[in-house]
Design a protein around this motif. Sequence first.
Motif, PDB file in Angstrom:
ATOM      1  N   PRO A   1       0.815  -1.218   0.000  1.00 23.33           N
ATOM      2  CA  PRO A   1       0.000   0.000   0.000  1.00 23.33           C
ATOM      3  C   PRO A   1       0.852   1.273   0.000  1.00 23.33           C
ATOM      4  N   ARG A   2       1.960   1.264   0.737  1.00 22.69           N
ATOM      5  CA  ARG A   2       2.821   2.446   0.773  1.00 22.69           C
ATOM      6  C   ARG A   2       3.353   2.769  -0.620  1.00 22.69           C
ATOM      7  N   ASN A   3       3.819   1.749  -1.328  1.00 26.33           N
ATOM      8  CA  ASN A   3       4.330   1.987  -2.673  1.00 26.33           C
ATOM      9  C   ASN A   3       3.203   2.292  -3.650  1.00 26.33           C
ATOM     10  N   GLY A   4       2.026   1.734  -3.381  1.00 30.16           N
ATOM     11  CA  GLY A   4       0.882   2.036  -4.225  1.00 30.16           C
ATOM     12  C   GLY A   4       0.428   3.477  -4.108  1.00 30.16           C
ATOM     13  N   ALA A   5       0.780   4.126  -2.993  1.00 24.79           N
ATOM     14  CA  ALA A   5       0.375   5.525  -2.770  1.00 24.79           C
ATOM     15  C   ALA A   5       1.325   6.527  -3.418  1.00 24.79           C
ATOM     16  N   GLN A   6       2.442   6.083  -3.938  1.00 25.22           N
ATOM     17  CA  GLN A   6       3.470   7.012  -4.408  1.00 25.22           C
ATOM     18  C   GLN A   6       3.010   7.895  -5.569  1.00 25.22           C
ATOM     19  N   THR A   7       2.290   7.318  -6.524  1.00 22.05           N
ATOM     20  CA  THR A   7       1.847   8.131  -7.666  1.00 22.05           C
ATOM     21  C   THR A   7       0.766   9.120  -7.232  1.00 22.05           C
ATOM     22  N   THR A   8      -0.081   8.710  -6.300  1.00 18.89           N
ATOM     23  CA  THR A   8      -1.072   9.648  -5.749  1.00 18.89           C
ATOM     24  C   THR A   8      -0.370  10.844  -5.125  1.00 18.89           C
ATOM     25  N   LEU A   9       0.640  10.581  -4.318  1.00 19.11           N
ATOM     26  CA  LEU A   9       1.383  11.659  -3.664  1.00 19.11           C
ATOM     27  C   LEU A   9       2.088  12.539  -4.682  1.00 19.11           C
ATOM     28  N   TYR A  10       2.639  11.920  -5.703  1.00 24.01           N
ATOM     29  CA  TYR A  10       3.327  12.658  -6.767  1.00 24.01           C
ATOM     30  C   TYR A  10       2.362  13.622  -7.465  1.00 24.01           C
ATOM     31  N   VAL A  11       1.195  13.125  -7.852  1.00 25.15           N
ATOM     32  CA  VAL A  11       0.228  13.957  -8.574  1.00 25.15           C
ATOM     33  C   VAL A  11      -0.359  15.029  -7.656  1.00 25.15           C
ATOM     34  N   ALA A  12      -0.528  14.700  -6.390  1.00 29.00           N
ATOM     35  CA  ALA A  12      -1.143  15.634  -5.450  1.00 29.00           C
ATOM     36  C   ALA A  12      -0.190  16.715  -4.960  1.00 29.00           C
ATOM     37  N   LEU A  13       1.115  16.400  -4.887  1.00 29.68           N
ATOM     38  CA  LEU A  13       2.034  17.292  -4.180  1.00 29.68           C
ATOM     39  C   LEU A  13       3.200  17.852  -4.986  1.00 29.68           C
ATOM     40  N   ASP A  14       3.594  17.204  -6.063  1.00 29.41           N
ATOM     41  CA  ASP A  14       4.792  17.670  -6.766  1.00 29.41           C
ATOM     42  C   ASP A  14       4.587  19.087  -7.309  1.00 29.41           C
ATOM     43  N   PRO A  15       5.441  20.043  -6.918  1.00 28.66           N
ATOM     44  CA  PRO A  15       5.297  21.430  -7.389  1.00 28.66           C
ATOM     45  C   PRO A  15       5.354  21.565  -8.906  1.00 28.66           C
ATOM     46  N   GLU A  16       6.066  20.664  -9.573  1.00 30.90           N
ATOM     47  CA  GLU A  16       6.201  20.754 -11.028  1.00 30.90           C
ATOM     48  C   GLU A  16       4.899  20.448 -11.760  1.00 30.90           C
ATOM     49  N   LEU A  17       3.921  19.871 -11.059  1.00 35.45           N
ATOM     50  CA  LEU A  17       2.641  19.528 -11.693  1.00 35.45           C
ATOM     51  C   LEU A  17       1.548  20.549 -11.397  1.00 35.45           C
ATOM     52  N   GLU A  18       1.918  21.677 -10.858  1.00 34.64           N
ATOM     53  CA  GLU A  18       0.922  22.672 -10.444  1.00 34.64           C
ATOM     54  C   GLU A  18       0.002  23.098 -11.579  1.00 34.64           C
ATOM     55  N   LYS A  19       0.526  23.158 -12.803  1.00 33.63           N
ATOM     56  CA  LYS A  19      -0.280  23.610 -13.942  1.00 33.63           C
ATOM     57  C   LYS A  19      -0.651  22.478 -14.898  1.00 33.63           C
ATOM     58  N   VAL A  20      -0.296  21.255 -14.547  1.00 32.96           N
ATOM     59  CA  VAL A  20      -0.597  20.098 -15.403  1.00 32.96           C
ATOM     60  C   VAL A  20      -2.006  19.609 -15.093  1.00 32.96           C
ATOM     61  N   THR A  21      -2.811  19.432 -16.117  1.00 33.33           N
ATOM     62  CA  THR A  21      -4.202  19.020 -15.887  1.00 33.33           C
ATOM     63  C   THR A  21      -4.721  18.145 -17.018  1.00 33.33           C
TER      64      THR A  21
ATOM     65  N   GLN B   1      -4.508  14.907 -17.317  1.00 29.53           N
ATOM     66  CA  GLN B   1      -3.562  13.867 -17.699  1.00 29.53           C
ATOM     67  C   GLN B   1      -3.751  12.602 -16.868  1.00 29.53           C
ATOM     68  N   TYR B   2      -2.985  11.578 -17.241  1.00 28.93           N
ATOM     69  CA  TYR B   2      -3.069  10.256 -16.611  1.00 28.93           C
ATOM     70  C   TYR B   2      -1.654   9.805 -16.280  1.00 28.93           C
ATOM     71  N   PHE B   3      -1.451   9.322 -15.041  1.00 26.68           N
ATOM     72  CA  PHE B   3      -0.119   8.984 -14.566  1.00 26.68           C
ATOM     73  C   PHE B   3      -0.068   7.565 -14.017  1.00 26.68           C
ATOM     74  N   SER B   4       1.144   7.003 -14.015  1.00 25.24           N
ATOM     75  CA  SER B   4       1.401   5.726 -13.361  1.00 25.24           C
ATOM     76  C   SER B   4       2.887   5.662 -13.033  1.00 25.24           C
ATOM     77  N   ASP B   5       3.230   5.081 -11.898  1.00 27.36           N
ATOM     78  CA  ASP B   5       4.621   4.984 -11.447  1.00 27.36           C
ATOM     79  C   ASP B   5       5.320   6.340 -11.478  1.00 27.36           C
ATOM     80  N   CYS B   6       4.604   7.368 -11.045  1.00 23.45           N
ATOM     81  CA  CYS B   6       5.142   8.732 -10.955  1.00 23.45           C
ATOM     82  C   CYS B   6       5.631   9.260 -12.304  1.00 23.45           C
ATOM     83  N   LYS B   7       4.958   8.814 -13.361  1.00 26.00           N
ATOM     84  CA  LYS B   7       5.283   9.282 -14.707  1.00 26.00           C
ATOM     85  C   LYS B   7       4.002   9.493 -15.501  1.00 26.00           C
ATOM     86  N   LEU B   8       4.076  10.396 -16.462  1.00 26.53           N
ATOM     87  CA  LEU B   8       2.956  10.609 -17.370  1.00 26.53           C
ATOM     88  C   LEU B   8       2.800   9.390 -18.261  1.00 26.53           C
TER      89      LEU B   8
END
Length: 345
Positions: free
Chosen positions: A284-304, A306-313
Amino acid sequence: MIENIDNSANSGLLTLTGNRTVFWLSLTGTTTGLAFFVKWELLDLMQGGQFTKETNETGKVVIVTGANTGIGKETAREIARRGGTVYMACRNIKKCEEAREEIVLETQNKYVYCRQCDLASQESIRHFVAAFKREQEHLHVLINNAGVMRCPRSLTSDGIELQLGVNHMGHFLLTNLLLDLLKKSAPSRIVNVSSLAHTRGEINTGDLNSDKSYDEGKAYSQSKLANVLFTRELAKRLEGTKVTANALHPGVVDTEIIRHMAFFNNFFAGLFVKPLFWPFVKTPRNGAQTTLYVALDPELEKVTGQYFSDCKLKEMSPAATDTQTAKWLWAVSEKWTRPTMIKVH
């Protein structure tokens, strides 16, 4: 590439390209040790991308649905660790309180709250939103994480097939009822946890509610495709608001969501099948990583949109880019949930 190997009867050392050194224990020497090394390297690889960027979420208000277990719990835990104010929106309030206590004790963040929100009940969703708005004037991140998978056919309290009702319709209503706070708090984000199963999905416009026939796998895939279609249409409608909407596939994760899958819950599977699948299943911890990436990464502030997996577009399925189906689904979802009507005080 392995540069050198040094071993004794019970231990070994490998130095890899890039000056990475790994120790291991071996029962029979180099061959067994190398086998164990390869096994654990495979396990590490299968756990997917990691969101390692440190962010400070102090002052941010975040809602996570289905936060009492699995991916949702780990998401809530990590956001709390980073200082965020976390609302755990859950159906089972007892389990939610138990998870909350664990998270508060571990993170020393007292701003973690349990609130009842049953996504299979539109009344419950409206009560949750009304209570939340009495407590908070802002919402910076909405994480639509809760879900059910491949369950026997049943209906929500509003007469909607359960997988479609919880995975899509419930989150559709919740999101729309919270849009005013999200816009007020911009830049803000909406994160929809979908699945790779969306690539097998089809929106059955002739029998969306599976009234004529029901296949648990098809219904699940339909609901996950609905998540992505909703995300894309929502992103279009939110253009210029600084509120983003993105979807993601968390990976194949060992969570309670598989509880309705009889194949994995019989004696034979527990004894023989699960051990074979185990190396390919995320924690579960590793399964949450992409959620955290999409929710928190500052570089994605203007990205909308889109669809992600394994912390990648990632590329979404052709069905998920069908604009006409997305508009049709939005119209039906509005009709079935009436997000602009019946405000609860």
